[in-house]
Design a protein around this motif. Sequence first.
Motif, PDB file in Angstrom:
ATOM      1  N   ALA A 205      50.134  39.331  34.342  1.00  0.00           N
ATOM      2  CA  ALA A 205      49.132  38.615  35.489  1.00  0.00           C
ATOM      3  C   ALA A 205      50.026  38.725  36.812  1.00  0.00           C
ATOM      4  O   ALA A 205      49.363  39.036  37.584  1.00  0.00           O
ATOM      5  N   HIS A 206      51.150  38.681  36.661  1.00  0.00           N
ATOM      6  CA  HIS A 206      51.968  38.511  38.048  1.00  0.00           C
ATOM      7  C   HIS A 206      52.589  39.817  38.138  1.00  0.00           C
ATOM      8  O   HIS A 206      53.352  39.749  39.422  1.00  0.00           O
ATOM      9  N   GLY A 207      52.577  40.793  37.538  1.00  0.00           N
ATOM     10  CA  GLY A 207      53.172  41.950  37.537  1.00  0.00           C
ATOM     11  C   GLY A 207      52.285  43.063  38.453  1.00  0.00           C
ATOM     12  O   GLY A 207      52.607  43.887  39.349  1.00  0.00           O
ATOM     13  N   GLY A 237      42.718  37.349  39.231  1.00  0.00           N
ATOM     14  CA  GLY A 237      42.682  36.346  40.256  1.00  0.00           C
ATOM     15  C   GLY A 237      43.923  36.083  41.239  1.00  0.00           C
ATOM     16  O   GLY A 237      43.992  35.423  41.966  1.00  0.00           O
ATOM     17  N   LYS A 238      44.975  37.041  40.830  1.00  0.00           N
ATOM     18  CA  LYS A 238      46.260  36.962  41.499  1.00  0.00           C
ATOM     19  C   LYS A 238      46.327  38.020  42.482  1.00  0.00           C
ATOM     20  O   LYS A 238      45.804  38.129  43.507  1.00  0.00           O
ATOM     21  N   ALA A 239      47.109  39.358  42.316  1.00  0.00           N
ATOM     22  CA  ALA A 239      47.089  40.265  43.105  1.00  0.00           C
ATOM     23  C   ALA A 239      45.585  40.941  43.722  1.00  0.00           C
ATOM     24  O   ALA A 239      45.609  41.484  44.649  1.00  0.00           O
ATOM     25  N   ALA A 243      38.545  37.276  40.709  1.00  0.00           N
ATOM     26  CA  ALA A 243      38.457  36.229  39.523  1.00  0.00           C
ATOM     27  C   ALA A 243      38.241  37.020  38.217  1.00  0.00           C
ATOM     28  O   ALA A 243      37.403  38.146  38.525  1.00  0.00           O
ATOM     29  N   GLY A 244      38.794  36.882  37.134  1.00  0.00           N
ATOM     30  CA  GLY A 244      38.584  37.421  36.154  1.00  0.00           C
ATOM     31  C   GLY A 244      39.850  38.118  35.495  1.00  0.00           C
ATOM     32  O   GLY A 244      40.803  37.775  35.888  1.00  0.00           O
ATOM     33  N   ALA A 245      39.535  38.926  34.368  1.00  0.00           N
ATOM     34  CA  ALA A 245      40.669  39.621  33.832  1.00  0.00           C
ATOM     35  C   ALA A 245      40.369  40.800  33.244  1.00  0.00           C
ATOM     36  O   ALA A 245      39.147  40.949  32.998  1.00  0.00           O
TER      37      ALA A 245
END
Length: 393
Positions: A205-207, A237-239, A243-245
């Motif tokens: 998620a954060h990479g 939702g991060k980089a 929204a979503g995955a």
Amino acid sequence: MNLDNLKEDLAKRKEKHLYRTRKVLESPQSVEPVIDGKKVLSFCSNDYLGLANHPEVIKSFKEAADNYGVGSGSAHLVSGHSSEHHALEEELAGFMGTERALLYSTGYMANMGVVSALCDRHSEIYEDKLNHASLLDAALLSRAKRIRYPHLDTENLAQRLLSSEAKNKMLISDGVFSMDGDLAPLDTLVNLSEQHDAILMIDDAHGIGVLGEKGKGVIEHFATDIQRVPVLVGTLGKAFATAGAFVAGSEELVETLIQKSRSYIFTTAMPAAVAAATRKSLQILEAESWRREKLQSLVNQFRKGALELGLNIVDSISAIQPIIIGSSEKTLLLSEKLLEQDILISAIRPPTVAEGTARLRVTFSATHTAEQVNQLLSTLDDVNKTCHCEGTK
Ligand SMILES: *Cc1c(COP(=O)(O)O)cnc(C)c1O
């Protein structure tokens, strides 16, 4: 029904400085959001590349709303799977270098859905103790036997895998740990999963978007062959700042999830406009490597300054740069003092992190400036001095 005990529980939380409240944003997400009518400088968003309010991404969202309307109307398997969703899945698979990718409405749901589709009560699931809550909950939901190894301790993990008798095993880790910013020892995890025939699942998620020249995350950072990470989860939702995955992997993995993954099947598809906006973010994320370079230079600048100030930072190269404070009370106080000086950093406390490791979770965005990082450093120094928070030393 008697809810009297809730009142007591809430009061206790307040006493222990663990009570959580929300701040209301009156502006777009950005490094300078407006809260209570006041513009503040924020260092706690996961909008790492600064795309949440990017004009091109907004334009794609609006155009798709014109073409597809607002709601998707049903689940993907019924009539909610639009050509925007489909194109995004193909583009995400192309980006990660996998056969397929599958969209989920949130990262939390992706983790719940993938793990419970691949495991049952006869399985064993090995997880890093600091894995994201959604991965821990996912294991619970699957009813598998859960084995949590100490953070990054692959020797402990190896020992426990050796004594395993389960046929079906999963080894699950964050790629970049969400509250510490440090990286999973990916090469060792890959080797161990292959030696012990465990399905490796990495939640990056954060990479993704942040690490690697092309932004493919820890896989690219460690130059790992994606084929050796059979289940890769990325969040949007991060980089990506929408929204979503998504889950990236083989044809068989994705088809299995479509058949069996309950949080995929029994929920409404994300709006097509969100998929369209994400397609644009993906284009920008791939093309504009300057965003990753800028982010890295801000992180380096912060780390250098923080060490000079004697702040207790963590060994992290990612956009997540927590300052470990210790007590929840002190952390909350520091966060409040920072806000008085117009700097927004939330206080992360137990149970999100372990007891005694409350922290200011500082995160950076490519849209911060070097000046703003200096402002952060000097305000941190100021607040530290006036607050008698010796725990920050
Ligand atoms: C944020 C996060 C999630 C959840 O993703 P959402 O799309 O916000 O539900 C899952 N895993 C990790 C590691 C995260 O940081």
